[in-house]
Design a protein around this motif. Structure first.
Motif, PDB file in Angstrom:
ATOM      1  N   LEU A  98       6.443   6.973  -5.875  1.00 51.08           N
ATOM      2  CA  LEU A  98       5.341   6.049  -4.845  1.00 51.08           C
ATOM      3  C   LEU A  98       6.254   4.927  -3.518  1.00 51.08           C
ATOM      4  O   LEU A  98       6.522   4.370  -3.533  1.00 51.08           O
ATOM      5  N   PRO A  99       6.127   6.081  -2.770  1.00 54.61           N
ATOM      6  CA  PRO A  99       6.555   5.248  -1.417  1.00 54.61           C
ATOM      7  C   PRO A  99       5.817   4.593  -0.781  1.00 54.61           C
ATOM      8  O   PRO A  99       4.239   4.128  -0.877  1.00 54.61           O
ATOM      9  N   LEU A 100       5.996   2.660  -0.897  1.00 56.39           N
ATOM     10  CA  LEU A 100       5.597   2.010  -0.718  1.00 56.39           C
ATOM     11  C   LEU A 100       5.592   1.219   0.777  1.00 56.39           C
ATOM     12  O   LEU A 100       7.042   1.334   1.268  1.00 56.39           O
ATOM     13  N   ALA A 101       4.681   0.667   1.018  1.00 55.85           N
ATOM     14  CA  ALA A 101       4.796  -0.144   2.698  1.00 55.85           C
ATOM     15  C   ALA A 101       3.678  -1.836   2.467  1.00 55.85           C
ATOM     16  O   ALA A 101       3.986  -2.022   1.874  1.00 55.85           O
ATOM     17  N   MET A 148      -2.389   1.509 -10.983  1.00 59.21           N
ATOM     18  CA  MET A 148      -3.569   1.739 -10.101  1.00 59.21           C
ATOM     19  C   MET A 148      -3.519   2.209  -8.470  1.00 59.21           C
ATOM     20  O   MET A 148      -4.239   2.529  -8.624  1.00 59.21           O
ATOM     21  N   LEU A 149      -2.723   1.529  -7.860  1.00 62.89           N
ATOM     22  CA  LEU A 149      -2.154   2.277  -5.876  1.00 62.89           C
ATOM     23  C   LEU A 149      -1.327   3.868  -6.529  1.00 62.89           C
ATOM     24  O   LEU A 149      -2.435   4.598  -6.009  1.00 62.89           O
ATOM     25  N   SER A 150      -1.378   3.893  -7.690  1.00 62.00           N
ATOM     26  CA  SER A 150      -0.131   5.537  -8.046  1.00 62.00           C
ATOM     27  C   SER A 150      -1.338   6.414  -8.294  1.00 62.00           C
ATOM     28  O   SER A 150      -1.450   7.288  -8.520  1.00 62.00           O
ATOM     29  N   TYR A 184       1.095  -0.811   0.114  1.00 58.16           N
ATOM     30  CA  TYR A 184       0.127   0.349   0.079  1.00 58.16           C
ATOM     31  C   TYR A 184       1.074   0.877   0.177  1.00 58.16           C
ATOM     32  O   TYR A 184       2.117   1.016   0.238  1.00 58.16           O
ATOM     33  N   ARG A 185       0.412   2.203  -0.578  1.00 59.01           N
ATOM     34  CA  ARG A 185       1.201   3.716  -0.362  1.00 59.01           C
ATOM     35  C   ARG A 185       1.293   4.188   0.838  1.00 59.01           C
ATOM     36  O   ARG A 185       0.621   4.371   2.169  1.00 59.01           O
ATOM     37  N   ARG A 186       2.571   4.157   1.901  1.00 62.64           N
ATOM     38  CA  ARG A 186       3.397   4.393   2.629  1.00 62.64           C
ATOM     39  C   ARG A 186       2.720   5.923   3.734  1.00 62.64           C
ATOM     40  O   ARG A 186       1.981   5.929   4.331  1.00 62.64           O
ATOM     41  N   GLU A 187       1.671   6.777   1.898  1.00 65.97           N
ATOM     42  CA  GLU A 187       2.052   7.866   2.473  1.00 65.97           C
ATOM     43  C   GLU A 187       0.343   8.264   3.067  1.00 65.97           C
ATOM     44  O   GLU A 187      -0.111   9.682   3.686  1.00 65.97           O
ATOM     45  N   LEU A 218      19.421  -9.527  -8.889  1.00 61.42           N
ATOM     46  CA  LEU A 218      17.643  -9.081  -8.686  1.00 61.42           C
ATOM     47  C   LEU A 218      17.562  -9.796  -6.979  1.00 61.42           C
ATOM     48  O   LEU A 218      17.278  -8.992  -6.549  1.00 61.42           O
ATOM     49  N   TYR A 219      17.615 -10.881  -6.540  1.00 61.53           N
ATOM     50  CA  TYR A 219      17.303 -11.026  -5.311  1.00 61.53           C
ATOM     51  C   TYR A 219      17.738 -10.215  -4.556  1.00 61.53           C
ATOM     52  O   TYR A 219      17.083  -9.687  -3.281  1.00 61.53           O
ATOM     53  N   SER A 220      19.059 -10.406  -4.848  1.00 64.75           N
ATOM     54  CA  SER A 220      19.985  -8.934  -3.493  1.00 64.75           C
ATOM     55  C   SER A 220      18.842  -8.329  -3.088  1.00 64.75           C
ATOM     56  O   SER A 220      19.092  -7.354  -2.241  1.00 64.75           O
ATOM     57  N   ASN A 221      19.153  -7.322  -4.837  1.00 60.91           N
ATOM     58  CA  ASN A 221      18.513  -5.981  -5.263  1.00 60.91           C
ATOM     59  C   ASN A 221      16.913  -5.989  -4.045  1.00 60.91           C
ATOM     60  O   ASN A 221      17.200  -5.099  -3.284  1.00 60.91           O
ATOM     61  N   VAL A 222      16.205  -6.724  -4.452  1.00 60.37           N
ATOM     62  CA  VAL A 222      15.025  -7.171  -3.587  1.00 60.37           C
ATOM     63  C   VAL A 222      15.341  -6.913  -2.022  1.00 60.37           C
ATOM     64  O   VAL A 222      14.141  -6.389  -1.460  1.00 60.37           O
ATOM     65  N   VAL A 223      15.983  -7.808  -1.324  1.00 58.02           N
ATOM     66  CA  VAL A 223      16.736  -8.198  -0.038  1.00 58.02           C
ATOM     67  C   VAL A 223      16.895  -6.646   0.448  1.00 58.02           C
ATOM     68  O   VAL A 223      16.424  -6.311   1.959  1.00 58.02           O
ATOM     69  N   ASP A 224      17.257  -6.146  -0.451  1.00 54.39           N
ATOM     70  CA  ASP A 224      18.219  -4.537   0.573  1.00 54.39           C
ATOM     71  C   ASP A 224      17.017  -3.665   0.920  1.00 54.39           C
ATOM     72  O   ASP A 224      17.113  -2.760   1.318  1.00 54.39           O
ATOM     73  N   GLN A 225      15.577  -3.762   0.022  1.00 53.80           N
ATOM     74  CA  GLN A 225      14.187  -3.099   0.049  1.00 53.80           C
ATOM     75  C   GLN A 225      13.061  -3.415   0.583  1.00 53.80           C
ATOM     76  O   GLN A 225      12.694  -2.896   1.278  1.00 53.80           O
ATOM     77  N   PHE A 226      12.942  -5.261   1.427  1.00 50.83           N
ATOM     78  CA  PHE A 226      12.432  -5.988   2.098  1.00 50.83           C
ATOM     79  C   PHE A 226      11.974  -4.672   3.494  1.00 50.83           C
ATOM     80  O   PHE A 226      10.930  -4.122   3.498  1.00 50.83           O
ATOM     81  N   HIS A 227      13.771  -4.815   4.097  1.00 55.02           N
ATOM     82  CA  HIS A 227      12.396  -4.494   5.601  1.00 55.02           C
ATOM     83  C   HIS A 227      12.665  -2.859   4.971  1.00 55.02           C
ATOM     84  O   HIS A 227      11.663  -2.656   6.431  1.00 55.02           O
ATOM     85  N   ASP A 228      13.075  -2.115   4.493  1.00 49.35           N
ATOM     86  CA  ASP A 228      12.476  -0.856   4.166  1.00 49.35           C
ATOM     87  C   ASP A 228      10.792  -0.615   3.982  1.00 49.35           C
ATOM     88  O   ASP A 228      10.629   0.180   4.352  1.00 49.35           O
ATOM     89  N   LEU A 229      10.367  -1.792   3.625  1.00 56.01           N
ATOM     90  CA  LEU A 229       8.827  -1.810   3.211  1.00 56.01           C
ATOM     91  C   LEU A 229       8.339  -1.985   4.549  1.00 56.01           C
ATOM     92  O   LEU A 229       6.606  -2.045   4.073  1.00 56.01           O
ATOM     93  N   LEU A 230       8.676  -2.671   5.482  1.00 60.76           N
ATOM     94  CA  LEU A 230       7.680  -2.954   6.443  1.00 60.76           C
ATOM     95  C   LEU A 230       8.009  -2.117   8.179  1.00 60.76           C
ATOM     96  O   LEU A 230       8.242  -1.377   7.885  1.00 60.76           O
TER      97      LEU A 230
END
Length: 239
Positions: A173-176, A144-146, A91-94, A226-238
């Motif tokens: 698009l700030p995502l959470a 659709m979310l944006s 969802y949108r973080r903001e 690709l996976y490591s790039n996603v992992v880098d972002q994973f915890h920032d979205l929580l």
């Protein structure tokens, strides 16, 4: 062996801005098949078409099927599953701050077209309470979310985060993401029941078991940029 997969399920199977399927699912299969095996990977096509091609025998093996609900007269599932895929709420973080799925009841959401419908989450939450439309892809759901047509969407974690990284900046698009997954699906290799490879089911399953004991999938994940790039972002979205 002719293999096919989804163009939109990284890091297992994907085709980002390319006319070629790639992913660690295909790398895994190449390493467990006998060295003399001739392998052809189909060109990217819509996932539902790939399923139809496999059902009709034009594809021997599908890489990355995330449901065991397809008719057993179509496919033979290779056990054990390669790995699992967690589907989460984005969802949108903001705009809002969510802590659990109960808070989704008053909101508008989307799920991916082609996903097998379920009535309960893996924790037992009644999903029929949600107001859900469908999106043809993660990219469509993000759009659709944006545009604020939906408040959230449900999609595989790897797929959603990697698509977001490719299409948006955190400012655009700030995502959470809700910390509790909606589903945790097994990810399978399946053989078409029309394939001449069916007699090798036992050998393939033995090779999968051996490769998993040796940690092959974990090693391929660690090597995947690709996976490591996603992992880098994973915890920032929580939240």
């Amino acid at each position: 062996m002719r293999m096919g997969g989804s163009p939109d399920a990284p890091p297992i199977s994907y085709a980002i801005h390319e006319d070629k399927l790639r992913g660690i699912g295909f790398d895994f299969v190449r390493q467990v098949l006998p060295a003399h095996t001739q392998i052809e990977v189909t060109k990217p096509m819509p996932w539902l078409r790939a399923i139809q091609w496999a059902r009709d025998g034009h594809i021997d093996m599908l890489v990355g099927l995330q449901s065991a609900d397809y008719p057993r007269e179509w496919f033979t599932y290779l056990e054990p599953a390669l790995t699992t895929s967690a589907h989460s709420v984005f969802y949108r973080r903001e705009e809002i701050s969510l802590t659990n799925m109960t808070e989704l009841i008053q909101l508008r959401g989307a799920t991916l077209r082609g996903e097998k419908s379920a009535t309960l989450s893996h924790t037992g939450f009644d999903l029929t309470q949600l107001t859900l439309t469908t999106a043809d892809s993660v990219e469509k759901a993000l759009k659709m979310l944006s545009m604020k047509r939906i408040d959230y969407f449900i999609a595989p974690q790897w797929q959603a985060i990697s698509s977001w990284l490719n299409l948006y900046s955190a400012q655009a698009l700030p995502l959470a993401m809700l910390p509790e997954p909606v589903h945790i699906n097994p990810v399978y290799l399946v053989l078409s029941n029309q394939s001449a490879c069916l007699p090798y089911k036992s050998e393939l399953e033995a090779a999968i078991i051996k490769a998993q004991k040796e940690g092959l999938m974990e090693a391929l994940l660690e090597q995947s940029f690709l996976y490591s790039n996603v992992v880098d972002q994973f915890h920032d979205l929580l939240r």
